[in-house]
Design a protein around this motif. Sequence first.
Motif, short mmCIF file in Angstrom:
data_model
loop_
_atom_site.label_atom_id
_atom_site.label_comp_id
_atom_site.label_asym_id
_atom_site.label_seq_id
_atom_site.Cartn_x
_atom_site.Cartn_y
_atom_site.Cartn_z
N LEU A 183 0.81 -1.23 0.00
CA LEU A 183 0.00 0.00 0.00
C LEU A 183 0.84 1.27 0.00
CD1 LEU A 183 -2.88 -0.98 2.46
CD2 LEU A 183 -2.99 -0.76 -0.02
N LEU A 184 1.99 1.28 0.67
CA LEU A 184 2.79 2.50 0.70
C LEU A 184 3.35 2.84 -0.69
CD1 LEU A 184 3.79 4.79 2.47
CD2 LEU A 184 5.82 3.44 3.01
N PRO A 185 4.01 1.90 -1.40
CA PRO A 185 4.42 2.21 -2.78
C PRO A 185 3.23 2.55 -3.67
CG PRO A 185 5.54 0.25 -1.98
CD PRO A 185 4.49 0.58 -0.97
N MET A 186 2.10 1.84 -3.48
CA MET A 186 0.91 2.13 -4.27
C MET A 186 0.44 3.56 -4.03
SD MET A 186 -2.92 0.49 -4.02
CE MET A 186 -3.41 1.72 -2.79
N GLY A 187 0.42 3.98 -2.77
CA GLY A 187 -0.02 5.33 -2.45
C GLY A 187 0.89 6.38 -3.04
N PHE A 188 2.20 6.19 -2.92
CA PHE A 188 3.15 7.16 -3.48
C PHE A 188 3.00 7.24 -5.00
CE2 PHE A 188 6.70 7.49 -0.04
CZ PHE A 188 5.74 7.86 0.89
N CYS A 189 2.84 6.09 -5.65
CA CYS A 189 2.71 6.10 -7.11
C CYS A 189 1.36 6.64 -7.55
CB CYS A 189 2.93 4.69 -7.66
SG CYS A 189 4.67 4.18 -7.66
N ALA A 190 0.34 6.50 -6.71
CA ALA A 190 -0.95 7.12 -7.03
C ALA A 190 -0.81 8.64 -7.05
CB ALA A 190 -2.00 6.70 -6.01
N ILE A 191 -0.07 9.18 -6.09
CA ILE A 191 0.16 10.62 -6.04
C ILE A 191 0.98 11.06 -7.25
CG2 ILE A 191 1.27 12.48 -4.75
CD1 ILE A 191 0.71 10.85 -2.19
N ILE A 192 2.05 10.32 -7.54
CA ILE A 192 2.92 10.68 -8.67
C ILE A 192 2.20 10.50 -10.00
CG2 ILE A 192 5.07 10.06 -9.87
CD1 ILE A 192 6.19 9.26 -7.13
N GLY A 193 1.30 9.53 -10.07
CA GLY A 193 0.57 9.30 -11.32
C GLY A 193 -0.22 10.52 -11.77
N GLY A 194 -0.55 11.40 -10.82
CA GLY A 194 -1.25 12.63 -11.17
C GLY A 194 -0.44 13.56 -12.06
N THR A 195 0.85 13.29 -12.21
CA THR A 195 1.71 14.13 -13.06
C THR A 195 1.76 13.65 -14.50
OG1 THR A 195 3.73 12.84 -12.58
CG2 THR A 195 3.17 14.63 -11.06
N LEU A 196 1.04 12.59 -14.83
CA LEU A 196 1.14 12.00 -16.17
C LEU A 196 0.38 12.78 -17.24
CD1 LEU A 196 0.88 8.19 -15.30
CD2 LEU A 196 2.88 9.39 -16.19
N THR A 197 -0.74 13.39 -16.87
CA THR A 197 -1.56 14.12 -17.85
C THR A 197 -2.07 15.42 -17.23
OG1 THR A 197 -3.70 13.18 -17.21
CG2 THR A 197 -2.36 11.90 -18.78
N LEU A 198 -2.63 16.23 -18.07
CA LEU A 198 -3.15 17.53 -17.63
C LEU A 198 -4.36 17.38 -16.72
CD1 LEU A 198 -2.48 20.57 -18.16
CD2 LEU A 198 -4.32 20.54 -19.85
N VAL A 199 -5.03 16.22 -16.74
CA VAL A 199 -6.20 16.01 -15.90
C VAL A 199 -5.89 15.08 -14.73
CG1 VAL A 199 -7.80 16.40 -17.81
CG2 VAL A 199 -7.02 14.07 -17.31
N GLY A 200 -4.61 14.81 -14.49
CA GLY A 200 -4.24 13.85 -13.46
C GLY A 200 -4.34 14.38 -12.04
N SER A 201 -4.25 15.68 -11.87
CA SER A 201 -4.32 16.26 -10.52
C SER A 201 -4.95 17.64 -10.59
CB SER A 201 -2.92 16.35 -9.90
OG SER A 201 -2.11 17.26 -10.62
N SER A 202 -5.47 18.10 -9.49
CA SER A 202 -6.14 19.40 -9.46
C SER A 202 -5.20 20.56 -9.84
CB SER A 202 -6.73 19.64 -8.05
OG SER A 202 -7.69 18.67 -7.75
#
Length: 601
Positions: free
Chosen positions: A139-158
Amino acid sequence: MPITPDILLVLAVLFLVVLFFVFEWVRVDMVGIMVMVCLPLLGLVTPQQAISGLSSNAVVSIIAVIILGAGLDKTGVMNKLAMLILKFAGKDEKKITSIVAATVAVISGFMQNIGAAALFMPAARRISTQTGVPASHILLPMGFCAIIGGTLTLVGSSPLILLNDLLTVRGVSYEHFGMFSMTPIGILLVISALIYFIVFGKWILPHCKVGEKRGLLSPLLAKTYHEVGEIYEMSIPEHGFHEQCLSELQIRSDYACSVLASYNPTTHKRNVAPRPEDTLCPGDTIAVIGEAIFINRLAADFGWKISPEVTVFADDLAPSNSGMMEGIVSPRSQLVGMTVQEAKLRKKYGVVPLAVFVGHEMIISDLSELTINEGTALLLHGKWSAFHQLKDQNDFVFTEPLQGESVREDKAFWALGCLAVTMFMILVLDIQLSISLLFGAMAMILGRVLSLDEAYRSVDWMTVFLLAGLIPLGLAFENTGAAKMIADMLMNAVGVPSPTVLLVCIGLLTSFFTLFTSNVGATVLLVPLSMNLALSCGADPRVAAMTVALAASNTFILPTHQVNALIMRPAGLKAVDYLRAGTGMTILFMIILVGGMRLFF
């Protein structure tokens, strides 16, 4: 900007919050409640702002997406996903961690990271149970990568969604970024995170002596039924064996073993808890439970081959789906006076009787003619759903709480449909995240995937109150001017830096703010400041703005981000665990971010 008493107060509150997180004087959700109460009493926020976190888009989204995930888990969808991952990763911890984290990162590029993490969490926990890999290591690597995944596209993070609306400074509007403008940097960040956990996971992940994998029996029952043995998978050869029913083979009476399941590769028929009249055919694969000495004798006598591990029945016999329970025959049981054969436990309830304990004697080999009396203890194996049905019959009183729950597989398509409609509302209709997710959660309940009580129980209220308390802390930073003061002080301190130093300063400042304030608030505040500073230094203001939007995802060293808060309890994490794993991740993120910005922009 002068330092006011309010600024000193909010900095003191922040300092105390960090101390409470690090030393764990009280639970983290209590810290959130304390912040929610103290800030208005100190006059740093209004009473309305203090409780605004409870109705914020982020908190409501978390509640709704947890209910969605619980619905998918209740229908067995997430278990199927878990088995698919295990099919490729096996039981190798690094492979499991990498596949789960990478998958969530990609999904996070197209939906809010909190949604991706929450939807995958039930599957990750099931994988932990079935493989023995500690939940925190997944879960910890999954959580960190979920946060980082928001940097992949323009709609990935607020922050990235807001970015194009903020590209105006000194009366000039700059060219907007495209959907995948930041994707190369996002890919580098995800890959670096995966490598980080693969290489350093041994040292940075919480130290766990054992995983969460359950044995076939609890320690208490293992003392009584230690002779029951283990589950083995055996294959029947195509030649040298003719079709026979189980009762003819006399496997229990001759070998003290029980057949738990069979699978025919020709008809693809899977039979769990087969009845005595059911047949075994050449080419079948069976699951048998017994002691190794008897299993080897059975294989040698019939010419069957023992598989090195359970693969065909890995899903059916996984601890999350099935197990063993001891049932005591109740005084009102309709089974009293019947023999085990007459009770037809396999046919009626889908459970296999493995042993009977009467007085001080345990009987395994010959149960069929044994008479069931009030108080007789039977050790049974079956799916958890079968045990739940058996519990409702009042024939048995179980000596331990049931480990699983009934699965509503007939609602799987409805649950997937709710998820699909929710995603369509978010990605295509552009309806606010919280409203879309609440619609999906509502549809789950109305469609009877979950009852309303089950939906309430699925929500982790610790996460809700932690985030609800931290949101007004961010508002206090903005209300008092503390955020702007810190930003101005740093910008004045760096003077006229080189482009690389400028990006480092912008990234560090943004990373600091997103630990305690909302990433949206940090972005709105820092994008204009960074663009102005870039113009003063002769640098590209668009690059500075992009750096702020991406650095807003660099929040790993405290459980203040929504995703970090979400996984904290299920993973059994403490604040110090985030500090240990997040420090290196924060530094690596900064290096990749600045290097990527210089390389691609």
